[in-house]
Structures are given as structure tokens and as C-alpha cells.
Design a protein around this motif. Structure first.
Motif, PDB file in Angstrom:
ATOM      1  N   LYS A   1      -3.675  -2.690   5.650  1.00 28.71           N
ATOM      2  CA  LYS A   1      -2.697  -3.218   4.867  1.00 28.71           C
ATOM      3  C   LYS A   1      -3.079  -3.315   3.455  1.00 28.71           C
ATOM      4  CE  LYS A   1      -4.164  -6.912   8.463  1.00 28.71           C
ATOM      5  NZ  LYS A   1      -4.911  -6.064   9.837  1.00 28.71           N
ATOM      6  N   PRO A   2      -2.014  -4.496   2.276  1.00 24.26           N
ATOM      7  CA  PRO A   2      -1.763  -4.345   1.306  1.00 24.26           C
ATOM      8  C   PRO A   2      -3.189  -5.300   1.221  1.00 24.26           C
ATOM      9  CG  PRO A   2       0.257  -4.733   2.101  1.00 24.26           C
ATOM     10  CD  PRO A   2      -0.864  -4.475   3.154  1.00 24.26           C
ATOM     11  N   TYR A   3      -3.093  -4.599  -0.486  1.00 25.40           N
ATOM     12  CA  TYR A   3      -3.180  -4.150  -0.983  1.00 25.40           C
ATOM     13  C   TYR A   3      -3.002  -2.494  -1.434  1.00 25.40           C
ATOM     14  CZ  TYR A   3      -0.908  -8.631  -3.414  1.00 25.40           C
ATOM     15  OH  TYR A   3       0.307  -9.281  -3.735  1.00 25.40           O
ATOM     16  N   TYR A   4      -3.509  -2.092  -1.005  1.00 26.66           N
ATOM     17  CA  TYR A   4      -4.589  -0.723  -0.349  1.00 26.66           C
ATOM     18  C   TYR A   4      -2.390  -0.234   0.028  1.00 26.66           C
ATOM     19  CZ  TYR A   4      -9.460  -2.333   0.441  1.00 26.66           C
ATOM     20  OH  TYR A   4     -10.331  -2.529   0.118  1.00 26.66           O
TER      21      TYR A   4
ATOM     22  N   PRO B   1      -3.632  -9.197   1.225  1.00 26.71           N
ATOM     23  CA  PRO B   1      -2.067  -9.824   1.253  1.00 26.71           C
ATOM     24  C   PRO B   1      -2.274 -11.152  -0.112  1.00 26.71           C
ATOM     25  CG  PRO B   1      -1.695  -8.710   3.038  1.00 26.71           C
ATOM     26  CD  PRO B   1      -3.716  -9.004   2.970  1.00 26.71           C
TER      27      PRO B   1
ATOM     28  N   LYS C   1       2.913   2.907   0.282  1.00 22.64           N
ATOM     29  CA  LYS C   1       2.061   1.320   1.538  1.00 22.64           C
ATOM     30  C   LYS C   1       0.526   2.285   1.688  1.00 22.64           C
ATOM     31  CE  LYS C   1       6.841   1.440   3.080  1.00 22.64           C
ATOM     32  NZ  LYS C   1       7.539   1.725   4.497  1.00 22.64           N
ATOM     33  N   PRO C   2      -0.185   1.254   2.567  1.00 22.93           N
ATOM     34  CA  PRO C   2      -1.602   2.090   2.895  1.00 22.93           C
ATOM     35  C   PRO C   2      -1.433   2.615   4.078  1.00 22.93           C
ATOM     36  CG  PRO C   2      -0.768   0.094   3.796  1.00 22.93           C
ATOM     37  CD  PRO C   2      -0.015   0.123   3.189  1.00 22.93           C
TER      38      PRO C   2
ATOM     39  N   CYS D   1      -8.530  -5.762  -6.859  1.00 25.73           N
ATOM     40  CA  CYS D   1      -7.815  -6.544  -6.077  1.00 25.73           C
ATOM     41  C   CYS D   1      -9.112  -7.047  -5.053  1.00 25.73           C
ATOM     42  CB  CYS D   1      -7.751  -5.432  -5.328  1.00 25.73           C
ATOM     43  SG  CYS D   1      -6.414  -6.711  -3.596  1.00 25.73           S
TER      44      CYS D   1
ATOM     45  N   ASN E   1      -5.988   2.437  -4.427  1.00 26.57           N
ATOM     46  CA  ASN E   1      -4.506   2.085  -4.784  1.00 26.57           C
ATOM     47  C   ASN E   1      -4.113   3.047  -4.370  1.00 26.57           C
ATOM     48  OD1 ASN E   1      -6.310   2.296  -7.004  1.00 26.57           O
ATOM     49  ND2 ASN E   1      -4.436   2.022  -7.791  1.00 26.57           N
TER      50      ASN E   1
ATOM     51  N   ILE F   1      -0.859   0.703  -3.045  1.00 22.51           N
ATOM     52  CA  ILE F   1       0.419  -0.045  -3.316  1.00 22.51           C
ATOM     53  C   ILE F   1       0.744   1.519  -4.790  1.00 22.51           C
ATOM     54  CG2 ILE F   1      -1.198  -0.862  -4.918  1.00 22.51           C
ATOM     55  CD1 ILE F   1       0.713  -2.939  -5.421  1.00 22.51           C
TER      56      ILE F   1
END
Length: 379
Positions: A64-67, A326, A76-77, A313, A83, A69
Motif C-alpha cells: 500500500k502507499p506510500y511504499y 496511506p 506504486k507499491p 514515512c 520508497n 512512491i
């Protein structure tokens, strides 16, 4: 642990990496590959998506975001705990590939295992995995099981292209291994839950189990055809934000770092003994993640980092009191942070580390660099 004079000397050498790191590790045009394939084993510092395919609510996933980014081409993750790219990606790039080979479970799901295994490689790395099967049991693919999956992959490769071709391929390929941090986190947690400090007997038994399992891993890979093995040792795990936040001052946990440093020395000796006495023809390189990271943390500004103790993050103090989700707080400039989340390096920190291991100062790899290892002619 290193003295401050030694760390100071290392800082000077680390600074020399910065100017050419991007060009050397992320070339604008890929050079011919130095090896025919890369096979990856380890934990979340190398995982490129295996855990996305594991069942269970407690399985660590970066889905899931923010992985992702800053991941080139998608943003996208993908299962990388970063990141963007991780250490496996940058090592693979240095070897001449676009990025890390795909995750084993993804390749199986897409029915692409054999095409990838014989032309590019496979990643078996799994977030949360340890050297010991008991580490985070049930929520990852432990190192021993990763080797078993490689064994089954090899059987499929032989069925497809023949034993002789596979033997030649594997002997020239690069095997990347990085594991151990999760074992140290688990050991420290167990001591804390028992409300006691580890005795020398505890440490001796712990080291013995780790070294026995690690030696078994290298030996099994050798028996299966590996001849070029690049090992990344355990970094200063007492300095990750998740550990720092437990200290009122935010300082590193020196005891945990000393524990990791002691193991790294023992691991280096154990691998050297294996190569000299038991595994003829084995070539290896041990990358000093511990030393490189310590030097980086000693002078983060010199490397262009604004933060060396906090997660980019996360949430709460040091960004380490909440996961990267997120809903988390995200720093504005990810390249200025050593740590992406409360445990893992940022894309830029991983890039600098990979460059140090591949073709950096000689003190960060022993007995040869990853580049020298890749270029060796075996047999």
C-alpha cells in the motif's frame, strides 16, 4: 564496535562514493551483464514482492502507499519495503540488469518461473525472514525454505534445458544473500519480555544457532551449483528508528549494535573457513553493511542526508510510532532521509550502500568486492 578515529577515516571514504554513485549504480544505458543471472535470498531489504502472495493477516507486506512512491516507471507499491528500489535492485543494476529479478511467488503465479530463472534469475527473499526458522515463524519464507524453493526451481530448469546447461549457468551466476536483522530483533524482544539481560551463555548459544544455519545455507547453495556468493552482513540494528524511539534521548542501542557486530565478525570467519576447508571452488564476498551504515550515520550531512534518526514515512516521535500507511506522515524530500520507514533504508541510502559493496572502498567488502566476484572465472 569501531572507535571514532576509525569511523572518521571511513567517513572520508564514504564521501567519495556520492559523486559517482548514481552513474555507477543506475546507468543511463545498461552495460552487458557481468553474470548470466542473479538469485536472491534474504529478508525485507531484498524482498521484491514474495510476501504479497503469502496468506495471513500478520504477514508483513509493502503493498500500500506510500511504499513505492518513487519507484521508477510506476510510483506504486510492489512489495518493496522502500520508497523506490531496494538493495537487491541496485546490486542487480550494477551487474547489468534493469532491476532485481522478480519474486519467486509472482513468477509462479504468472507461470514465468523457468523463462526468468534461466535468463535473469529469481528472488526468494521474504520480509520478516530470519536465519533461524523460528524467527517470525509462519509469517514469511525462512531462509532454509528459500533454499528449498531454489532447489525445486533448479529441478524445473534442468527439465527444461538440461543438467549441463544449468550447471554452467549457476556456476557463473551471482547469488545474493542478506539475512539476520530479524533474528536480532527477535532475540532482543525475547530478552525484554523475560525482563533480563542476555548472559554470555545466551549470546554464545544464539551465535551458534545463527552460524550453523547460515553455514548450512551457503553449503546447500554450493551443493546446488552456486559458486559466486555475495553476502551482506547485519547492519547496526540498534540505530533504526524503531529501536531508537525506545530510548528517551533517541540514541542508538549500543548493546544491540555490539551484538550484531560480534556476529558479523564470526560470520566472516565462518564463511572463510567454509571456502578454505569444505567448499572447493567457492568464491565469495562479505559486504560490511555494519561499517558502511555506521560511517553514514556518523556524518549524514556529508552524504546529503538531513535526517539519520527518523523515518520519512510514519508517525509520532522519530516517525517510528506508527507504520508507513496511506494515513502516515510523509517527508517532503525522501532523498534526504537515511530511513524510509522505521526499519528500512530509503531508496537513496540503499543505492549508496549497493555502490559501496559493488565497487566502493575495499574496506567495505572482504576478501573481494561484488564487482570482482562477478568477474571471476570459475572452473
Amino acid at each position: 564496535m569501531m572507535g571514532w578515529c576509525e569511523v572518521g577515516m571511513m567517513k572520508v571514504l564514504v564521501l567519495s562514493l556520492v559523486a559517482g554513485a548514481v552513474a555507477a549504480v543506475r546507468p543511463s544505458k545498461l552495460l552487458p551483464a557481468a553474470v548470466p543471472a542473479v538469485y536472491v535470498f534474504g529478508d525485507s531489504t531484498l524482498d521484491v514482492g514474495n510476501n504479497n502472495y503469502l496468506p495471513g493477516k500478520d504477514v508483513p507486506r509493502a503493498d500500500k502507499p506510500y511504499y513505492g512512491i518513487d519507484l521508477p516507471g510506476s510510483g506504486k507499491p510492489t512489495g518493496r519495503f522502500s520508497n523506490g528500489y531496494n538493495t537487491a535492485d541496485f546490486v542487480a543494476q550494477a551487474l547489468g540488469f534493469k532491476k532485481s529479478p522478480l519474486a519467486y511467488l509472482e513468477l509462479k503465479a504468472r507461470k514465468m518461473l523457468i523463462p526468468s530463472a534461466v535468463t535473469r534469475g529469481v528472488s526468494y527473499a521474504s520480509a520478516g525472514a530470519g536465519i533461524l526458522d523460528s524467527t517470525n515463524a509462519g509469517n514469511n519464507i525462512p531462509l532454509s525454505q528459500q533454499v528449498r524453493l531454489f532447489e525445486s526451481t533448479k529441478a524445473e530448469m534442468e527439465a527444461a534445458v538440461g543438467q549441463r546447461a544449468v550447471r554452467k549457468l549457476l556456476s557463473a551466476s551471482f547469488f545474493l544473500v542478506s539475512a539476520g536483522s530479524n533474528d536480532f530483533f527477535a532475540f532482543a524482544t525475547a530478552m525484554a519480555e523475560q525482563n533480563r539481560t542476555a548472559t554470555q551463555a545466551d549470546v554464545t548459544a544464539f551465535y551458534g544457532s545463527l552460524l550453523s544455519n547460515y553455514s548450512a545455507t551457503i553449503t546447500e547453495l554450493y551443493k546446488l551449483g552456486a559458486r559466486k556468493v555475495g553476502i551482506v552482513n547485519v547492519g547496526p540494528v540498534g540505530c533504526v528508528p524503531r529501536v531508537r524511539v525506545l530510548n528517551a534521548t533517541g540514541a542508538c542501542a549500543d548493546g544491540l549494535n555490539q551484538l550484531a557486530g560480534g556476529f558479523d565478525g564470526a560470520l566472516r570467519s565462518a564463511v572463510a573457513a567454509l571456502a578454505a576447508d569444505q567448499l572447493p571452488g567457492l568464491a565469495y564476498s562479505v559486504a560490511d553493511s555494519f561499517g558502511f551504515t555506521q560511517a553514514s550515520l556518523a556524518d549524514p550531512l556529508g552524504l546529503g542526508f538531513a535526517s539519520a534518526d527518523s523515518a520519512c514515512c510514519g508517525s509520532g516521535r522519530l516517525g517510528a510510532q506508527g507504520d508507513c500507511t496511506p494515513a502516515a506522515t510523509l517527508c517532503a524530500d525522501r532523498d534526504r532521509y537515511v530511513f524510509w520507514d522505521s526499519v528500512h533504508p530509503s531508496q537513496r541510502a540503499a543505492m549508496l550502500g549497493a555502490q559501496a559493496y559493488y565497487d566502493g572502498p575495499a574496506q567495505y567488502t572482504s576478501p573481494v568486492s561484488f564487482k570482482q566476484l562477478a568477474r571471476m572465472r570459475i572452473g
